[in-house]
Design an enzyme around this catalytic site. Structure first.
Site, PDB file in Angstrom:
ATOM      1  N   ASP A  21     -41.822 118.860   2.525  1.00 40.50           N
ATOM      2  CA  ASP A  21     -43.043 118.657   3.307  1.00 40.50           C
ATOM      3  C   ASP A  21     -42.922 119.565   4.526  1.00 40.50           C
ATOM      4  O   ASP A  21     -42.169 119.294   5.458  1.00 40.50           O
ATOM      5  CB  ASP A  21     -43.177 117.189   3.723  1.00 40.50           C
ATOM      6  CG  ASP A  21     -44.438 116.929   4.550  1.00 40.50           C
ATOM      7  OD1 ASP A  21     -45.009 117.899   5.096  1.00 40.50           O
ATOM      8  OD2 ASP A  21     -44.850 115.762   4.658  1.00 40.50           O
ATOM      9  N   TYR A  48     -67.878 130.910  -4.219  1.00 39.44           N
ATOM     10  CA  TYR A  48     -67.326 129.711  -4.859  1.00 39.44           C
ATOM     11  C   TYR A  48     -65.980 130.037  -5.493  1.00 39.44           C
ATOM     12  O   TYR A  48     -65.039 129.259  -5.427  1.00 39.44           O
ATOM     13  CB  TYR A  48     -68.279 129.164  -5.928  1.00 39.44           C
ATOM     14  CG  TYR A  48     -67.846 127.794  -6.387  1.00 39.44           C
ATOM     15  CD1 TYR A  48     -68.318 126.656  -5.744  1.00 39.44           C
ATOM     16  CD2 TYR A  48     -66.930 127.631  -7.425  1.00 39.44           C
ATOM     17  CE1 TYR A  48     -67.885 125.390  -6.115  1.00 39.44           C
ATOM     18  CE2 TYR A  48     -66.490 126.378  -7.807  1.00 39.44           C
ATOM     19  CZ  TYR A  48     -66.978 125.258  -7.158  1.00 39.44           C
ATOM     20  OH  TYR A  48     -66.540 124.010  -7.522  1.00 39.44           O
TER      21      TYR A  48
HETATM   22  C1  LIG Z   1     -49.846 115.048   9.000  1.00 48.44           C
HETATM   23  C2  LIG Z   1     -48.805 115.001   8.009  1.00 48.44           C
HETATM   24  C3  LIG Z   1     -49.111 114.855   6.642  1.00 48.44           C
HETATM   25  C4  LIG Z   1     -50.527 114.653   6.150  1.00 48.44           C
HETATM   26  O1  LIG Z   1     -51.315 115.767   6.409  1.00 48.44           O
HETATM   27  P1  LIG Z   1     -52.899 115.639   6.651  1.00 48.44           P
HETATM   28  O2  LIG Z   1     -53.372 117.041   6.720  1.00 48.44           O
HETATM   29  O3  LIG Z   1     -53.109 114.862   7.906  1.00 48.44           O
HETATM   30  O4  LIG Z   1     -53.457 114.918   5.461  1.00 48.44           O
HETATM   31  C5  LIG Z   1     -48.053 114.828   5.763  1.00 48.44           C
HETATM   32  N1  LIG Z   1     -46.785 114.960   6.182  1.00 48.44           N
HETATM   33  C6  LIG Z   1     -46.458 115.110   7.470  1.00 48.44           C
HETATM   34  C7  LIG Z   1     -45.043 115.250   7.881  1.00 48.44           C
HETATM   35  C8  LIG Z   1     -47.446 115.147   8.434  1.00 48.44           C
HETATM   36  O5  LIG Z   1     -47.117 115.276   9.733  1.00 48.44           O
END
Ligand SMILES: *Cc1c(COP(=O)(O)O)cnc(C)c1O
Length: 487
Positions: free
Chosen positions: A228, A85
Site C-alpha cells: 500500500d 472515453y
Molecule cells: C487513505 C488511505 C487509503 C484509502 O485511500 P482513499 O483514496 O482515501 O480511498 C488506503 N491506505 C492508506 C494507507 C491510506 O492512507
C-alpha cells in the site's frame, strides 16, 4: 531538480525552525469564528469532526487526503488534458510517470485507494483467508473482511509504544509472519500487505532491511507481497533520514527499491500526489490480467478508471514531484516541529514524529475519560471548540463492535492533526500548539462522548455522538474567562 530537501533551517541565534521552501500564489480565506458558534457547529455535527462544514473551521487538519497544495506545474498540466472515453493521451502520460517512479510495467487506474482495495480483495481473497499486515487501515480492513478475509496485524514490540525513538515502528515482525504461515498454511494466505508510513499508528515507516526479510519468507512460501503505497514518499524520506545504508541514495532510487520488493503496488493518489484518484501497478502479467477485468466494472474504462483527465494529468506531474526531496520533506518537517514542541511541553504525543500528521495520545491526555467514552473523539471535539482546528479521531470510534455488540477498544486513542503538504504556515502551526497547551492545562474540564446514531460499517464517517455531561459548556466558559474574548 531539488536544491535542498531540508526545510529545517538554523537561525543566527541557534534556533532551528522549519522554513517554507515555496511561495504562496493563490490563497483561500479562512474563518475564525467565535467560540459559541464553534460549539453550535460541533453539536450540530454530532461531535464528529467529519460532519463539520469547512465554513466553520479555521485550520482543517482532518486529513492529508486530497488536500495537499498543488504545484504550479500540476495546475498548468490540467489545461492540456485530453478528454476521451478511451485511449486518452493523459492516461499514457500518467502510465509513463508510474513506470518511471514506481518502476512497474503494467498500470491500472482506480478512482481512489479504497477502490483498488476493493478490486484486490475481490480477486485474491476467499472465505477464511488470512491477510497479514504491519497494521490495518480502515477501508482496507473493511474490504478484506467483506470478501471473507481476516486481517492479522504482525507489528513489532515497538509499534504501539507512544513515546519512543524507534525509527521503524512500521516494520513487520518476521517471526510472527513465519508463525502465521505455520499455523494456517501458505494456501490460506493470499498475500501479505505492507503499508508504507503506517497510517493508524502515527504515520510510522518501515525499513528496506525489513522488506528484505519479509521478502525472503514470502518467496520461500510463494506468498505475494502487496504494497500500500499511499504514503510511500514520506516512508522513502524517512528511510533516507534513518536507514544508514540509504543516506546517500536519491528518493527516486529508494522508491524504486521499495517497489521492487512488491508483486503488486496500489495507492491513493489523494495522498501520494494532490489529486483525486489511485491505481494499481505490477510487473506480473498474470496479476494484471486478473485485476484488469474488474476495472471497467467498478471504476471505468482502463484509460480513466473513474478519474477526470485533468486529475490524471496533475497526478502524472505529482508523481514526479514525489521524487523531489523539497516536496516530500515539507510535511514531515512541520510535523516534527509540532511534535517536538508538544513533547517538550509535556503533552503526550506519538514519537518519533512520523508522516501525515501530529498524533496526540488522548488516552494519556484525558486519562480521566474511560476508553468506553471515546477519549480521542472527545479530545477532537474539545480542540475544535476551543480553537476551530479540526482533527480526526483515530481510536475506538474508528474501530467497530464485536458480534455481541461490544466496542472493540482500539490499541491507541489518537487525535490526529494532519499536516497536508504545503498548506499551513509556521504561525498557524504555532497557533494549534498554543491551543493544545491551554487545553492540556484545562483537560480536567473535558468529559466523554456516547453514540446517538451509529452506522454498522465505518461508523466514524457518519456516526453522531453527544457529550456525556455539560462539559462543552464549562469548557467554553473557562476559555472566555482566560482569553477575555471569544476567539
Ligand atoms: C487513505 C488511505 C487509503 C484509502 O485511500 P482513499 O483514496 O482515501 O480511498 C488506503 N491506505 C492508506 C494507507 C491510506 O492512507
Amino acid at each position: 531538480m531539488s536544491t535542498t530537501g531540508n526545510h529545517t533551517i538554523r537561525f543566527f541565534k541557534g534556533e532551528q525552525i522549519p522554513v517554507e521552501l515555496h511561495k504562496v500564489r493563490m490563497v483561500q480565506k479562512l474563518n475564525l469564528k467565535p467560540i459559541d458558534e464553534r460549539l453550535k457547529a460541533i453539536e450540530e455535527g454530532g461531535h464528529n469532526t467529519f460532519l463539520l462544514k469547512t465554513e466553520d473551521i479555521f485550520l482543517d487538519m482532518l486529513t492529508d487526503s486530497g488536500v495537499n497544495a498543488m504545484s504550479d506545474n500540476q495546475v498548468s498540466s490540467m489545461l492540456r488534458a485530453d478528454d476521451a472515453y478511451s485511449g486518452s493521451q493523459s492516461f499514457y502520460r500518467m502510465e509513463a510517470a508510474l513506470r518511471d517512479v514506481f518502476g512497474k510495467e503494467h498500470i491500472l487506474p482506480a478512482h481512489q485507494g479504497r477502490a483498488a482495495e476493493n478490486i484486490i480483495s475481490k480477486v485474491f481473497i476467499k472465505e477464511g483467508d488470512i491477510i497479514p499486515t504491519n497494521y490495518h487501515f480502515t477501508t482496507t480492513k473493511a474490504h478484506m473482511e467483506l470478501n471473507g478475509g481476516k486481517v492479522v496485524e504482525i507489528f513489532g514490540d515497538e509499534a504501539l509504544v507512544i513515546k519512543s525513538d524507534y525509527p521503524f515502528k512500521g516494520n513487520i515482525d518476521v517471526k510472527k509472519f513465519e508463525q502465521l504461515i505455520e499455523k494456517y498454511g501458505a494456501d490460506r494466505i493470499p498475500f501479505i500487505r505492507l503499508e508504507a508510513s503506517t497510517n493508524l499508528i502515527g504515520g510510522q515507516p518501515f525499513s528496506i532491511a525489513n522488506m528484505r526479510e519479509v521478502k525472503k519468507v514470502a518467496d520461500k512460501h510463494k506468498i505475494m507481497i502487496v504494497l500500500d503505497a499511499s504514503l510511500i514518499g514520506e516512508n522513502a524520506w524517512f528511510i533516507k533520514q534513518r536507514e544508514e545504508e540509504f543516506a546517500n541514495h536519491s528518493i527516486q532510487d529508494i522508491l524504486l527499491t521499495m517497489c521492487k520488493f512488491a508483486d503488486l503496488v496500489y495507492f491513493s493518489s489523494r495522498k501520494v500526489t494532490s489529486t483525486r484518484g489511485g491505481g494499481l501497478c505490477t510487473d506480473d502479467k498474470e496479476i494484471y490480467m486478473k485485476l484488469r477485468d474488474l476495472i471497467p466494472l467498478y471504476e471505468g474504462f482502463l484509460t480513466y478508471g473513474g478519474m477526470s483527465v485533468r486529475e490524471i494529468e496533475a497526478m502524472a506531474i505529482g508523481l514526479y514531484e514525489t521524487t523531489d526531496e523539497t516536496v516530500i520533506s515539507q510535511s514531515p518537517a512541520f510535523i516534527k516541529y509540532a511534535v517536538d514542541e508538544l513533547d517538550q511541553a509535556g503533552i503526550p504525543v506519538v514519537t518519533p514524529a512520523g508522516a501525515l500528521g501530529c498524533h496526540v495520545d488522548a488516552m494519556n491526555f484525558l486519562s480521566h475519560v474511560p476508553q468506553e467514552e471515546y477519549p480521542a473523539g472527545a479530545l477532537a471535539s474539545a480542540l475544535f471548540i476551543i480553537s476551530g482546528c479540526r482533527g480526526m479521531e483515530r481510536g475506538t470510534i474508528s474501530s467497530e463492535r464485536d458480534e455481541k455488540g461490544n466496542d472493540i477498544l482500539a490499541d491507541m486513542e489518537l487525535l490526529r492533526l494532519a499536516f497536508p503538504r504545503r498548506v499551513f504556515t509556521l504561525s498557524q502551526t504555532k497557533f494549534v500548539i498554543d491551543r493544545l497547551l491551554w487545553l492540556y492545562e484545562n483537560r480536567e474540564l473535558v468529559g466523554g462522548l456516547k453514540f446517538v446514531e451509529e452506522p454498522p460499517v465505518l461508523r466514524f464517517f457518519l456516526g453522531r455522538l453527544t457529550a456525556t455531561s455539560d462539559w462543552p459548556v464549562k469548557l467554553v466558559e473557562k476559555f472566555k474567562a482566560d482569553f477575555g474574548d471569544s476567539l
